[in-house]
Design a protein around this motif. Structure first.
Motif, PDB file in Angstrom:
ATOM      1  N   SER A  99      -9.356   8.458  -1.181  1.00 57.07           N
ATOM      2  CA  SER A  99      -8.546   7.700  -0.376  1.00 57.07           C
ATOM      3  C   SER A  99      -8.554   8.073   1.146  1.00 57.07           C
ATOM      4  O   SER A  99      -8.329   7.451   1.958  1.00 57.07           O
ATOM      5  CB  SER A  99      -7.167   8.004  -1.007  1.00 57.07           C
ATOM      6  N   LEU A 100      -8.708   9.550   1.006  1.00 58.69           N
ATOM      7  CA  LEU A 100      -8.566  10.089   2.708  1.00 58.69           C
ATOM      8  C   LEU A 100      -9.884   9.759   3.530  1.00 58.69           C
ATOM      9  O   LEU A 100      -9.685   9.455   4.500  1.00 58.69           O
ATOM     10  CB  LEU A 100      -8.558  11.435   2.624  1.00 58.69           C
TER      11      LEU A 100
ATOM     12  N   ALA B  54       3.994   2.191  -2.274  1.00 52.94           N
ATOM     13  CA  ALA B  54       3.986   2.418  -0.596  1.00 52.94           C
ATOM     14  C   ALA B  54       2.685   3.104  -0.369  1.00 52.94           C
ATOM     15  O   ALA B  54       2.177   3.089   0.640  1.00 52.94           O
ATOM     16  CB  ALA B  54       5.331   3.317  -0.409  1.00 52.94           C
ATOM     17  N   ASN B  55       2.276   4.080  -1.293  1.00 54.42           N
ATOM     18  CA  ASN B  55       1.015   4.823  -1.320  1.00 54.42           C
ATOM     19  C   ASN B  55      -0.101   3.884  -1.006  1.00 54.42           C
ATOM     20  O   ASN B  55      -1.195   4.173  -0.471  1.00 54.42           O
ATOM     21  CB  ASN B  55       0.682   5.386  -2.615  1.00 54.42           C
TER      22      ASN B  55
ATOM     23  N   VAL C 229       4.723   9.800   2.283  1.00 53.04           N
ATOM     24  CA  VAL C 229       5.162   8.973   1.132  1.00 53.04           C
ATOM     25  C   VAL C 229       4.951   9.700  -0.176  1.00 53.04           C
ATOM     26  O   VAL C 229       5.368   9.473  -0.886  1.00 53.04           O
ATOM     27  CB  VAL C 229       4.034   7.907   1.147  1.00 53.04           C
ATOM     28  N   ARG C 230       3.819  10.744   0.035  1.00 51.28           N
ATOM     29  CA  ARG C 230       3.837  11.605  -1.248  1.00 51.28           C
ATOM     30  C   ARG C 230       4.781  12.753  -1.212  1.00 51.28           C
ATOM     31  O   ARG C 230       5.176  12.914  -2.366  1.00 51.28           O
ATOM     32  CB  ARG C 230       2.399  12.526  -0.933  1.00 51.28           C
TER      33      ARG C 230
ATOM     34  N   ARG D 236      -5.815   1.962  -3.744  1.00 49.45           N
ATOM     35  CA  ARG D 236      -4.820   1.434  -3.275  1.00 49.45           C
ATOM     36  C   ARG D 236      -4.177   0.455  -4.604  1.00 49.45           C
ATOM     37  O   ARG D 236      -3.351   0.441  -4.874  1.00 49.45           O
ATOM     38  CB  ARG D 236      -4.781   0.292  -2.279  1.00 49.45           C
ATOM     39  N   THR D 237      -5.323   0.052  -5.176  1.00 49.90           N
ATOM     40  CA  THR D 237      -4.871  -0.731  -6.565  1.00 49.90           C
ATOM     41  C   THR D 237      -4.277   0.060  -7.643  1.00 49.90           C
ATOM     42  O   THR D 237      -3.231  -0.137  -8.270  1.00 49.90           O
ATOM     43  CB  THR D 237      -6.048  -1.730  -7.119  1.00 49.90           C
ATOM     44  N   CYS D 238      -4.762   1.203  -7.668  1.00 47.87           N
ATOM     45  CA  CYS D 238      -4.637   2.212  -8.731  1.00 47.87           C
ATOM     46  C   CYS D 238      -3.002   2.536  -8.557  1.00 47.87           C
ATOM     47  O   CYS D 238      -2.395   2.588  -9.332  1.00 47.87           O
ATOM     48  CB  CYS D 238      -5.305   3.406  -8.486  1.00 47.87           C
ATOM     49  N   TYR D 239      -2.669   2.756  -7.202  1.00 53.38           N
ATOM     50  CA  TYR D 239      -1.155   3.060  -6.898  1.00 53.38           C
ATOM     51  C   TYR D 239      -0.413   1.983  -7.140  1.00 53.38           C
ATOM     52  O   TYR D 239       0.984   2.006  -7.695  1.00 53.38           O
ATOM     53  CB  TYR D 239      -1.118   3.471  -5.447  1.00 53.38           C
TER      54      TYR D 239
END
Length: 410
Positions: A37-38, A94-95, A107-108, A168-171
């Protein structure tokens, strides 16, 4: 007519278990997708190594644990349970929309605040509504089912990791699961024990009460320290299993993500079984001793893996996971040691303080590396951690079958 005993699978237990499932899913998902993700945000590996988002999340957990615990005693277990689910579900969604490291960190932190409240409120509610002979089984089911969320997170990531933006989908999935869970809230009733003191002048949710009495403080600290091996095993041995494997010349590459997945699968099984063992031997402490000893065996095996295969490493992760499958029992014991007026405060802060202890365990481990080397620092840290946990468990009071309908005096 005699009042019917609540079923082991009543709605409060189901919602508590599913809530914790989503909680663990989100918590472990970040560890799983942190690097990809980063990278998708344009961050180099060198910058990724310097980012402190995990610690920022842990700060959110620690602060949230205190806030939600106090609110759980002042406003009710049920309100905190669902408010925390709403907050971490919004945070998870939001993540999926973050585009900078700064946004990700904020957000985290917010998500960590939300994640801090669910388990403590759920365990407290279940402990208070279930009869004493079913209490350990019910809370074990909550944790056992909940911890399988880590396995779900692993496979959801596998399904979407071919897409650079799949994280993003995982979140989004995690946030959606949280809001679906809220549909089950209809029909769940507040704890009768809490309702009996809700309108009274009893001092509720006072965090300071834990520090104004020596006996209470000892109980509180030992409740936290019992769980130190859990975070040593997950946060040091399994998280850095690839590094240890390289030093021990393990024959094949080791994937820490897979190690965490199989360990959490074993943890969820252990968390269910420990409830039945506690019921069988009629002792919380004996069941915890059994699992701590299994964890020690797993740790010894881990440091004897020189020249082994990666498959053997994963089997050791299974043993380590099973041995640390006492999460529900340790939180249940913490809840059972304190009165109704501060029970949610204890049950919510204790697991989050235990999670936060990983920072101290990691600091000890890293401080030993320069003088002892990576491998030796690992097992020295383990000896210290288990010694502290064993002493804490030895002096902790037995709580099996304890009556919980009482108030903690000033």
């Amino acid at each position: 007519m005699q009042k019917k005993s609540p079923s082991l699978f009543n709605l409060a237990v189901i919602v508590g278990a599913l809530g914790y499932f989503v909680d663990v899913y989100d918590l472990l998902l970040f560890s799983i997708v942190r690097i990809p993700s980063l990278k998708s945000l344009g961050i180099s590996q060198e910058e990724i190594d310097k980012t402190d988002i995990l610690n920022i999340q842990m700060i959110g957990l620690l602060i949230g644990g205190i806030i939600w615990g106090i609110l759980g005693d002042k406003k009710g277990r049920l309100r905190v349970l669902f408010a925390s689910i709403i907050l971490y579900s919004l945070g998870s969604i939001a993540n999926g929309f973050v585009h900078t490291v700064g946004q990700y960190a904020v957000v985290r932190f917010i998500t960590g605040l939300g994640l801090a409240g669910e388990l403590g409120a759920g365990i407290t509610l279940v402990s208070e509504i279930m009869p004493r002979e079913k209490r350990g089984l019910a809370t074990s089911l909550v944790a056992g089912i909940g911890l399988s969320g880590a396995v779900f997170a692993y496979f959801i990531n596998v399904a979407f990791r071919s897409n650079p933006e799949g994280w993003r989908t995982c979140y989004f999935i995690g946030g959606g699961l949280g809001f679906l869970l809220l549909l089950l809230r209809v029909g769940i009733l507040e704890s009768g024990m809490y309702k009996s003191i809700e309108q009274s002048a009893v001092r509720k949710g006072d965090f300071h009460l834990l520090f104004t009495n020596g006996r209470r403080l000892k109980k509180y600290l030992t409740a936290i320290l019992i769980a130190l091996p859990n975070w040593y095993v997950i946060g040091i041995l399994i998280t850095f299993s690839n590094k240890f494997a390289s030093i021990m010349k393990v024959q094949d590459p080791v994937d820490p993500g897979k190690g965490i997945m199989v360990a959490y699968a074993a943890i969820s099984i252990g968390d269910v079984l420990i409830g039945f063992i506690s019921q069988w031997v009629k002792s919380r402490k004996i069941s915890l001793w059994i699992f701590h000893i299994i964890a020690v065996i797993g740790v010894i095996w881990f440091f004897l893996l020189q020249g082994a295969t990666s498959t053997t490493v994963y089997w050791v992760c299974v043993v380590l996971g099973f041995g640390t499958g006492f999460w529900a029992m340790f939180v249940t014991m913490a809840a059972e040691q304190f009165g109704t007026n501060i029970r949610a405060t204890v049950a919510t802060t204790v697991p989050n303080m235990a999670r936060g202890s990983l920072a101290l365990v990691a600091l000890l481990f890293k401080s030993l590396i320069p003088s002892q080397g990576y491998f030796k620092a690992g097992w020295i840290t383990g000896i210290i951690v288990f010694a502290i946990a064993f002493v804490s468990l030895a002096i902790t009071e037995e709580t099996y079958g304890k009556e919980l309908n009482y108030i903690e005096p000033l």
